[in-house]
Every structure is written in C-alpha cells, then in structure tokens.
Motif scaffolding. Structure first.
Motif, PDB file in Angstrom:
ATOM      1  N   SER A 230       0.913  -1.201   0.126  1.00 53.30           N
ATOM      2  CA  SER A 230      -0.136  -0.017  -0.093  1.00 53.30           C
ATOM      3  C   SER A 230       0.862   1.189  -0.019  1.00 53.30           C
ATOM      4  N   LEU A 231       2.248   1.146   0.458  1.00 53.70           N
ATOM      5  CA  LEU A 231       3.030   2.216   0.595  1.00 53.70           C
ATOM      6  C   LEU A 231       3.546   2.555  -0.937  1.00 53.70           C
ATOM      7  N   LEU A 232       3.718   1.530  -1.826  1.00 57.01           N
ATOM      8  CA  LEU A 232       4.152   1.773  -3.014  1.00 57.01           C
ATOM      9  C   LEU A 232       3.143   0.853  -4.211  1.00 57.01           C
ATOM     10  N   PRO A 233       2.247   1.464  -4.183  1.00 56.29           N
ATOM     11  CA  PRO A 233       1.212   0.715  -5.078  1.00 56.29           C
ATOM     12  C   PRO A 233       1.402   0.641  -6.366  1.00 56.29           C
ATOM     13  N   ASP A 234       2.435   1.340  -7.049  1.00 59.10           N
ATOM     14  CA  ASP A 234       2.876   1.517  -8.448  1.00 59.10           C
ATOM     15  C   ASP A 234       4.047   0.558  -8.637  1.00 59.10           C
ATOM     16  N   VAL A 235       4.723   0.058  -7.683  1.00 61.40           N
ATOM     17  CA  VAL A 235       5.834  -0.664  -7.741  1.00 61.40           C
ATOM     18  C   VAL A 235       5.415  -2.377  -7.823  1.00 61.40           C
ATOM     19  N   PRO A 236       5.535  -3.032  -8.712  1.00 58.90           N
ATOM     20  CA  PRO A 236       5.410  -4.446  -8.974  1.00 58.90           C
ATOM     21  C   PRO A 236       5.730  -5.260  -7.995  1.00 58.90           C
ATOM     22  N   THR A 237       5.306  -6.456  -7.764  1.00 61.05           N
ATOM     23  CA  THR A 237       6.003  -7.670  -7.056  1.00 61.05           C
ATOM     24  C   THR A 237       7.109  -8.240  -7.852  1.00 61.05           C
ATOM     25  N   ILE A 238       8.107  -8.832  -7.017  1.00 58.59           N
ATOM     26  CA  ILE A 238       9.118  -9.702  -7.906  1.00 58.59           C
ATOM     27  C   ILE A 238       8.335 -10.744  -8.659  1.00 58.59           C
ATOM     28  N   ALA A 239       7.376 -11.467  -7.977  1.00 58.53           N
ATOM     29  CA  ALA A 239       6.535 -12.466  -8.638  1.00 58.53           C
ATOM     30  C   ALA A 239       5.736 -11.824  -9.952  1.00 58.53           C
ATOM     31  N   GLU A 240       5.176 -10.726  -9.836  1.00 59.90           N
ATOM     32  CA  GLU A 240       4.505 -10.296 -11.256  1.00 59.90           C
ATOM     33  C   GLU A 240       5.631  -9.892 -12.090  1.00 59.90           C
ATOM     34  N   ALA A 241       6.706  -9.321 -11.606  1.00 55.80           N
ATOM     35  CA  ALA A 241       7.752  -8.605 -12.397  1.00 55.80           C
ATOM     36  C   ALA A 241       8.514  -9.758 -13.330  1.00 55.80           C
ATOM     37  N   SER A 242       8.714 -10.768 -12.662  1.00 55.29           N
ATOM     38  CA  SER A 242       9.700 -11.695 -13.268  1.00 55.29           C
ATOM     39  C   SER A 242       9.856 -13.192 -12.806  1.00 55.29           C
ATOM     40  N   LEU A 243       9.457 -13.368 -11.582  1.00 63.41           N
ATOM     41  CA  LEU A 243       9.481 -14.558 -10.888  1.00 63.41           C
ATOM     42  C   LEU A 243       8.480 -15.081 -10.275  1.00 63.41           C
ATOM     43  N   PRO A 244       7.471 -15.768 -10.980  1.00 63.67           N
ATOM     44  CA  PRO A 244       6.218 -16.178 -10.545  1.00 63.67           C
ATOM     45  C   PRO A 244       6.379 -17.153  -9.296  1.00 63.67           C
ATOM     46  N   GLY A 245       5.679 -16.817  -8.278  1.00 59.23           N
ATOM     47  CA  GLY A 245       5.766 -17.561  -6.935  1.00 59.23           C
ATOM     48  C   GLY A 245       6.515 -17.018  -5.888  1.00 59.23           C
ATOM     49  N   PHE A 246       7.493 -16.142  -6.318  1.00 59.37           N
ATOM     50  CA  PHE A 246       8.397 -15.475  -5.371  1.00 59.37           C
ATOM     51  C   PHE A 246       7.734 -14.863  -4.327  1.00 59.37           C
ATOM     52  N   ASP A 247       7.923 -14.891  -2.872  1.00 63.00           N
ATOM     53  CA  ASP A 247       7.289 -14.346  -1.821  1.00 63.00           C
ATOM     54  C   ASP A 247       8.459 -14.474  -0.638  1.00 63.00           C
ATOM     55  N   ALA A 248       8.767 -13.307  -0.060  1.00 65.22           N
ATOM     56  CA  ALA A 248       9.775 -13.134   0.890  1.00 65.22           C
ATOM     57  C   ALA A 248       9.013 -12.029   1.790  1.00 65.22           C
ATOM     58  N   SER A 249       7.918 -12.177   2.020  1.00 59.48           N
ATOM     59  CA  SER A 249       6.976 -11.271   3.385  1.00 59.48           C
ATOM     60  C   SER A 249       7.910 -11.453   4.498  1.00 59.48           C
ATOM     61  N   LEU A 250       7.541 -10.488   5.534  1.00 60.88           N
ATOM     62  CA  LEU A 250       8.133 -10.621   6.958  1.00 60.88           C
ATOM     63  C   LEU A 250       7.144 -10.759   7.548  1.00 60.88           C
ATOM     64  N   TYR A 251       6.845 -11.618   8.265  1.00 62.81           N
ATOM     65  CA  TYR A 251       5.495 -11.556   9.178  1.00 62.81           C
ATOM     66  C   TYR A 251       5.513 -11.440  10.711  1.00 62.81           C
TER      67      TYR A 251
END
Length: 323
Positions: A230-251
């Motif tokens: 929500s802070l960078l809504p115009d910036v894509p995720t790595i998954a959608e930009a180039s590497l499907p399935g990539f997720d390195a969220s910090l919980y």
C-alpha cells in the motif's frame, strides 16, 4: 515424612485451586512484550502500536522490552524460558521463528515446541531498491545485467543472516544469477552506501526506503511480497515482474511461552484481534507498510510451521549457517 507428604499434598491442591483463579483475574499486573531487536525499527513500531492498544483493552499496561542480539534469537530464547503465565510475551518475527532456527546451530529454542502462539499481526515486504545510476530499470533488466556480469553485482543487507540477506540469496537463486553479498550493521548504513553509490542495490524495509524512493534518490524495482504494498502501489512484486511464486514477506505475530494456560491465550488473542480492528492501530501499522492479517492461535501455529520449513530450505541452499 507423613507431615512432609501432607504438606506436599496440600501445596498441590492449593496450586490446582490457583490455576483457574489466575486465568479468571488475568491480567492483574503489567505484561512485558519482548521485542528481540533494537528500538526504532519496524519491529518496534509494530510491537509498540499493538502493545499500547492491547494494554488499553486489557486494563493493564504492556511494557515493551527491546532485547536485541544474534539476529533476534537472544530475546526470543529468553521468552521461551520464561514463566508460562501470560505476563511475558514475544513479538514473533520471520527472522526469529522461521530463519533463526536454521541459521544458528545452537539457537536454543524450537519455534514449534517452545511457544504458545497467540495470533498473527500481519506482514510487511522488503523493497528491492537500486541507486538511480544503476542501468537496470526493471527486475528483468537487473537479472539480465547480472547474468551478463556474473559476480560483479553487489547487494547490501542489514547483516549476515538477516531477513534482507536471506531474501537476497533467495532472489539470486530463483533468478539463476550470482550476487555478491555486502553485510552492514543495520538498515541505516546500507541505505547510506546505496545513496552514495557505493553499492548498486539492496533489499530494505519499505518504511526505510520509501522517502528516498519518493524523492527520486532511489529507484524501487519491486517489492518482495506476493501482493503489492500500500506504500508503493505502483511498484510491482518480484513475482509479477519476473519470478512467479516469489514471496519473501516478513511476518509478525504474538506468542507466549509453551504451557501458558489456554484461557490466557484466548484472552490475549481477543485483545490482539480487537486491537488490530481499531482505527488507530490500522493507521499506525499502515504507515509502516504492514498488511494486517489477524487470526486464531491455531492459524498462527500452522503458519509458523509452514514458514519455518520454507526459510529453512532457503538458508540451507544459501550456505550461510552461523555458529
């Protein structure tokens, strides 16, 4: 001996009688929330915001106690060994409950056995940011550049074994490229060198990089979560930009020592969920880029198990185990 046995029996009966009374009156004194990192970072912002509101709802103050060291494992271990009475809680974090147990050979706690999960708070991604002078303007261009210049692209992190470090190793492995890790002592020094052009790229918490991205001093190529920030809504995720399935969220989540009575856990879970539903906590965590994801203790327990398995594999593949 008979007198001694009688005394023991009386003590046991007294203890049994106290247990329900304890849970019925909980809490009746201040609670300590251990945040196993230095003050001022995202963990403290999240933990303090939740603690203040929960304390208000519970009618007792929740005191934040920052206990940093060894990637957060020192404070985490202290909570694991504390009394299971509900008065010492832990701000759980990906770095301590998912990465630390595999990263350190003698971490001193088991994330599944030594804690009673209370509930999830939310998640926050890192940002993949580069100096504006770096030729890559997209994730795909970065990967292509790194492949054309193997071993010549550095990335900075907040320190060896930190979430930003393992995320960088995860990214390199997923992209099939070689990156050179440059460890720093915290996010601040990383961004200083990145702004100065001493390193070309870094993985940094969005709240720390956001102002520089907005000012054009850094370029955000992507965020590391499965969904956009929500802070960078115009910036894509790595998954959608180039590497499907990539997720390195910090919980983030809350946990108590194993053995904490279930009625106490339930009381704390309700207070946590009510706090997360409040406008002030939503606003405060939103400013930090945290996406709120409340749930039950069982939800958080299942997530800890899943997240630890995921990051354990990444730590092993990266070969960065610490003593």
């Amino acid at each position: 001996m008979r007198i001694w046995n009688a005394l023991l029996a009386t003590a046991a009966l007294f203890a049994i009688g106290l247990a329900p009374a304890h849970t019925q009156t909980f809490p009746n004194r201040p609670i300590t929330l251990v945040i196993p990192f230095t003050p001022g970072g995202s963990t403290t912002i999240v933990g303090r915001g939740v603690a203040d509101k929960m304390g208000e709802l519970l009618g007792e103050k929740i005191v934040v106690d920052n206990r940093p060291g060894a990637g957060g494992t020192i404070g985490t271990r202290a909570v694991a060994k504390s009394d299971p009475d509900g008065y010492t809680l832990l701000l759980g974090y990906t770095g301590t409950l998912a990465i630390g147990p595999s990263l350190y050979k003698n971490v001193g706690y088991d994330p599944r056995k030594d804690f009673a999960p209370i509930g999830m708070i939310g998640n926050a991604p890192n940002s993949l940011v580069v100096n504006p002078s770096f030729p890559a303007k997209t994730v795909a261009e970065l990967i292509a550049y790194a492949k054309a210049n193997p071993g010549k692209v550095n990335f900075g992190s907040a320190g060896a074994g930190t979430a930003s470090h393992i995320t960088g190793e995860y990214f390199a492995r997923a992209a099939g490229i070689t990156l050179v890790h440059i460890p720093y002592k915290g996010t601040g020094p990383v961004l200083t060198d990145l702004l100065g052009g001493h390193i070309p790229m870094a993985f940094a918490p969005i709240p720390a990089s956001h102002s520089n991205v907005a000012a054009g001093k850094l370029r955000a190529l992507a965020v590391t979560s499965a969904t956009r920030s929500s802070l960078l809504p115009d910036v894509p995720t790595i998954a959608e930009a180039s590497l499907p399935g990539f997720d390195a969220s910090l919980y983030y989540g809350l946990a108590a020592p194993a053995g904490t009575p279930r009625p106490v856990i339930d009381r704390l879970n309700k207070a946590l969920r009510d706090a997360l539903a409040s406008d002030e906590v939503k606003r405060q965590l939103g400013l930090d880029g945290t996406e709120i994801t409340p749930g039950t203790p069982e939800d958080y327990a299942a997530f800890i198990d899943k997240d630890e398995k995921k990051w354990a594999g990444l730590v092993k593949a990266s070969g960065v185990e610490q003593e």
